[in-house]
Scaffold this motif. Structure first.
Motif, PDB file in Angstrom:
ATOM      1  N   THR A 123       0.674  -1.307   0.138  1.00 28.19           N
ATOM      2  CA  THR A 123       0.096   0.002  -0.042  1.00 28.19           C
ATOM      3  C   THR A 123       0.791   1.310   0.018  1.00 28.19           C
ATOM      4  O   THR A 123       0.733   2.100  -0.642  1.00 28.19           O
ATOM      5  N   LYS A 124       1.849   1.173   0.707  1.00 30.29           N
ATOM      6  CA  LYS A 124       2.860   2.407   0.905  1.00 30.29           C
ATOM      7  C   LYS A 124       3.435   2.793  -0.308  1.00 30.29           C
ATOM      8  O   LYS A 124       3.597   3.846  -0.844  1.00 30.29           O
ATOM      9  N   LYS A 125       3.801   1.693  -0.932  1.00 28.91           N
ATOM     10  CA  LYS A 125       4.792   1.642  -2.206  1.00 28.91           C
ATOM     11  C   LYS A 125       4.043   2.225  -3.346  1.00 28.91           C
ATOM     12  O   LYS A 125       4.415   3.079  -4.009  1.00 28.91           O
ATOM     13  N   PHE A 126       2.616   1.884  -3.505  1.00 31.44           N
ATOM     14  CA  PHE A 126       1.745   2.299  -4.809  1.00 31.44           C
ATOM     15  C   PHE A 126       1.061   3.578  -4.200  1.00 31.44           C
ATOM     16  O   PHE A 126       1.048   4.255  -5.181  1.00 31.44           O
ATOM     17  N   ARG A 127       0.993   3.834  -3.144  1.00 27.76           N
ATOM     18  CA  ARG A 127       0.544   5.331  -2.810  1.00 27.76           C
ATOM     19  C   ARG A 127       1.538   6.351  -3.096  1.00 27.76           C
ATOM     20  O   ARG A 127       1.370   7.325  -3.522  1.00 27.76           O
ATOM     21  N   ASP A 128       3.095   6.103  -2.840  1.00 28.27           N
ATOM     22  CA  ASP A 128       3.935   7.118  -2.886  1.00 28.27           C
ATOM     23  C   ASP A 128       4.304   7.258  -4.389  1.00 28.27           C
ATOM     24  O   ASP A 128       4.409   8.164  -4.871  1.00 28.27           O
ATOM     25  N   ALA A 129       4.131   5.978  -5.163  1.00 28.58           N
ATOM     26  CA  ALA A 129       4.387   6.056  -6.562  1.00 28.58           C
ATOM     27  C   ALA A 129       3.142   6.962  -7.146  1.00 28.58           C
ATOM     28  O   ALA A 129       3.719   7.672  -8.050  1.00 28.58           O
ATOM     29  N   LEU A 130       1.909   6.796  -6.815  1.00 28.43           N
ATOM     30  CA  LEU A 130       0.895   7.501  -7.319  1.00 28.43           C
ATOM     31  C   LEU A 130       0.895   9.059  -6.979  1.00 28.43           C
ATOM     32  O   LEU A 130       0.948   9.974  -7.832  1.00 28.43           O
ATOM     33  N   GLU A 156      -5.004  11.235 -16.143  1.00 29.38           N
ATOM     34  CA  GLU A 156      -4.916  10.954 -14.942  1.00 29.38           C
ATOM     35  C   GLU A 156      -5.826   9.459 -14.543  1.00 29.38           C
ATOM     36  O   GLU A 156      -5.239   8.806 -13.765  1.00 29.38           O
ATOM     37  N   GLU A 157      -6.977   9.579 -14.868  1.00 28.57           N
ATOM     38  CA  GLU A 157      -7.714   8.430 -14.640  1.00 28.57           C
ATOM     39  C   GLU A 157      -7.039   6.933 -15.181  1.00 28.57           C
ATOM     40  O   GLU A 157      -7.158   6.077 -14.528  1.00 28.57           O
ATOM     41  N   GLU A 162      -4.161   2.120 -14.256  1.00 29.16           N
ATOM     42  CA  GLU A 162      -3.081   1.266 -14.401  1.00 29.16           C
ATOM     43  C   GLU A 162      -2.465   0.824 -12.971  1.00 29.16           C
ATOM     44  O   GLU A 162      -1.826  -0.202 -13.084  1.00 29.16           O
ATOM     45  N   PHE A 163      -2.164   1.692 -12.265  1.00 31.73           N
ATOM     46  CA  PHE A 163      -1.400   1.601 -10.880  1.00 31.73           C
ATOM     47  C   PHE A 163      -2.429   0.841 -10.064  1.00 31.73           C
ATOM     48  O   PHE A 163      -1.963  -0.101  -9.421  1.00 31.73           O
ATOM     49  N   LYS A 164      -3.673   0.682 -10.377  1.00 36.24           N
ATOM     50  CA  LYS A 164      -4.438  -0.048  -9.501  1.00 36.24           C
ATOM     51  C   LYS A 164      -4.458  -1.506  -9.897  1.00 36.24           C
ATOM     52  O   LYS A 164      -4.303  -2.535  -9.118  1.00 36.24           O
ATOM     53  N   ARG A 165      -4.372  -1.590 -11.310  1.00 32.77           N
ATOM     54  CA  ARG A 165      -4.009  -3.058 -11.758  1.00 32.77           C
ATOM     55  C   ARG A 165      -2.719  -3.739 -11.422  1.00 32.77           C
ATOM     56  O   ARG A 165      -2.765  -4.871 -10.960  1.00 32.77           O
ATOM     57  N   LYS A 166      -1.726  -3.022 -11.363  1.00 33.50           N
ATOM     58  CA  LYS A 166      -0.545  -3.277 -10.897  1.00 33.50           C
ATOM     59  C   LYS A 166      -0.394  -3.545  -9.458  1.00 33.50           C
ATOM     60  O   LYS A 166       0.299  -4.647  -9.163  1.00 33.50           O
ATOM     61  N   GLU A 167      -1.179  -2.712  -8.828  1.00 38.08           N
ATOM     62  CA  GLU A 167      -1.209  -3.125  -7.258  1.00 38.08           C
ATOM     63  C   GLU A 167      -2.013  -4.361  -6.825  1.00 38.08           C
ATOM     64  O   GLU A 167      -1.471  -5.200  -6.296  1.00 38.08           O
ATOM     65  N   GLU A 168      -3.241  -4.658  -7.707  1.00 40.57           N
ATOM     66  CA  GLU A 168      -3.704  -6.060  -7.566  1.00 40.57           C
ATOM     67  C   GLU A 168      -2.816  -7.041  -7.840  1.00 40.57           C
ATOM     68  O   GLU A 168      -2.702  -8.155  -7.088  1.00 40.57           O
TER      69      GLU A 168
END
Length: 431
Positions: A123-130, A156-157, A162-168
């Motif tokens: 969660t922290k990784k992708f929150r920081d990346a976003l 932006e959407e 894309e980030f959400k897919r990578k996070e899953e």
């Protein structure tokens, strides 16, 4: 103060923390003596009441409790042996199942903890990346210059999706990794517990460990007994020594019988014009209701002025000069700062904010010691250490310039620690 503690059989935790180890041993020894005295007094009263017929003797009632064994079909005591009864699993199978279950539960707990850590990292990784990506987009000039702000929103959407897919995907890989680690950990714990079970049959090692624990326990008991014996010996030594020195309060009447030379010396010492014993210190008549413990600096100042000044507390003997070792209401830290650069044996006496009395701060070779002086009655004595009662505070200080305070520490008052600032820290007490 000591009589109040023995009467209540209770000491405030803050006051207990101020005592040294020797003071605590002696105080607990006195409390134990008081418990034994009360028990013997109650037993004697019970025996006297029974002898005079005021109370019937105690008669033990027969117990109506009993044990009844469950009998089998053959009339004997019914016995069941696990693993040998009909339908029972063998002991080895039950043991294997218990070990496997313990290993599984332990691995499951460890896996859950690992997954919580992993999930937090993802969660922290992708929150920081976003956040970094949004900052990059906002920083680019082309987004500001674009006429169609909708295109920026769509971009932006798309990036968010894309980030959400990578996070899953990352979460799925993490779950699979944790699951494999859980299975591996369960196997490791199973074999560890299995080996521990096999090793537990080595009774000789267990017997040796038990004997070693028993030896350590006996050694600890002997050490506690030695400390208690030292505390009792120190208590007796102070009592006998104080009687020999003649400084115990309440024995002053004995001095009147020591001869004419002592009377002449007393008259010269106290500047008395005529014959007769020197007048005793005036016992202050209390005109205010003193609290059980000091509650504020103003109350302590009033106590000192109304109860201690008439007894010349803090003054040198037979003079109007304040003793160089006397200090006002200062903290433990301030006292240690004053004694920091002095040699072993240096000391000062400060007004306590814990009890109605004082604290004697003493400089050791490495460190400091603090002894509470009880002044709540008509005498002065160390709380829990010295059984001697002194008529004045100066008597107590002069006595311990020749006699050590404790046997274990060997504290002897040698060099008084005076004032460092002007006005002195005791000026409020004498205004």
């Amino acid at each position: 103060m000591l009589q109040q503690i023995l009467h209540d059989m209770y000491i405030d935790p803050e006051l207990l923390a101020e005592l040294s180890d020797v003071q605590k041993h002696i105080l607990f020894y006195k409390m134990r003596e008081e418990q034994l005295r009360r028990w013997r007094e109650r037993e004697a009263w019970e025996a006297l009441a029974q002898a005079e017929g005021l109370r019937p003797p105690k008669v033990k009632r027969a117990s109506d409790k009993h044990i009844q064994w469950l009998l089998g079909a053959d009339g004997d005591v019914w016995v069941w042996i696990m693993g040998e009864g009909p339908g029972d699993k063998p002991y080895e199978e039950i043991s294997e199942e218990l070990i496997a279950e313990r290993a599984r539960l332990q691995a499951q707990r460890e896996a859950e903890e690992l997954w919580r850590q992993k999930e937090a990292e993802i969660t922290k990784k992708f929150r920081d990346a976003l956040a970094n990506e949004k900052a990059r987009i906002l920083a680019e000039k082309w987004k500001v210059e674009m006429e169609d702000r909708k295109a920026a929103k769509v971009l932006e959407e798309r990036i968010r999706e894309e980030f959400k897919r990578k996070e899953e995907e990352e979460r799925k890989r993490g779950e699979e990794q944790i699951r494999l680690q859980e299975e591996q950990r369960a196997k490791e714990l199973y074999w560890t517990l299995k080996q521990a079970q096999l090793q537990s049959h080595a009774s000789e090692n267990e017997e040796r460990e038990w004997e070693e624990q028993l030896r350590r326990s006996k050694a600890a008991d002997e050490e506690r007994s030695r400390r208690a014996q030292r505390a009792r010996d120190e208590y007796r030594r102070h009592s006998l020594r104080a009687i020999q020195k003649g400084t115990v309060a309440g024995l002053s009447s004995m001095f009147r019988e020591l001869g004419q030379s002592h009377e002449q010396e007393a008259r010269l010492y106290h500047h008395l014009p005529g014959p007769g014993p020197p007048p005793p210190l005036a016992i202050p008549v209390r005109t205010w209701e003193r609290p059980l413990r000091p509650v504020s600096r103003e109350v302590i100042v009033r106590w000192f002025k109304e109860e201690q000044l008439p007894r010349r507390a803090g003054f040198e003997r037979n003079t109007k000069s304040i003793a160089p070792w006397f200090h006002g209401i200062i903290s433990r830290e301030d006292a240690e700062d004053l004694l920091e650069n002095m040699t072993e044996g240096a000391f000062l006496v400060r007004v306590s904010d814990k009890i109605w009395g004082y604290t004697l701060s003493y400089r050791l070779q490495k460190g400091f010691k603090h002894f509470l002086v009880d002044a709540s009655g008509d005498f002065y004595s160390f709380l829990g250490v010295d059984p001697n009662r002194h008529a004045t505070l100066t008597d107590l200080i002069d006595f311990h310039k020749e006699e050590i305070i404790t046997v274990s520490g060997g504290e002897l008052l040698q060099e008084p620690c005076g004032q460092r600032e002007s006005p002195p820290d005791y000026h409020l007490l004498f205004e």
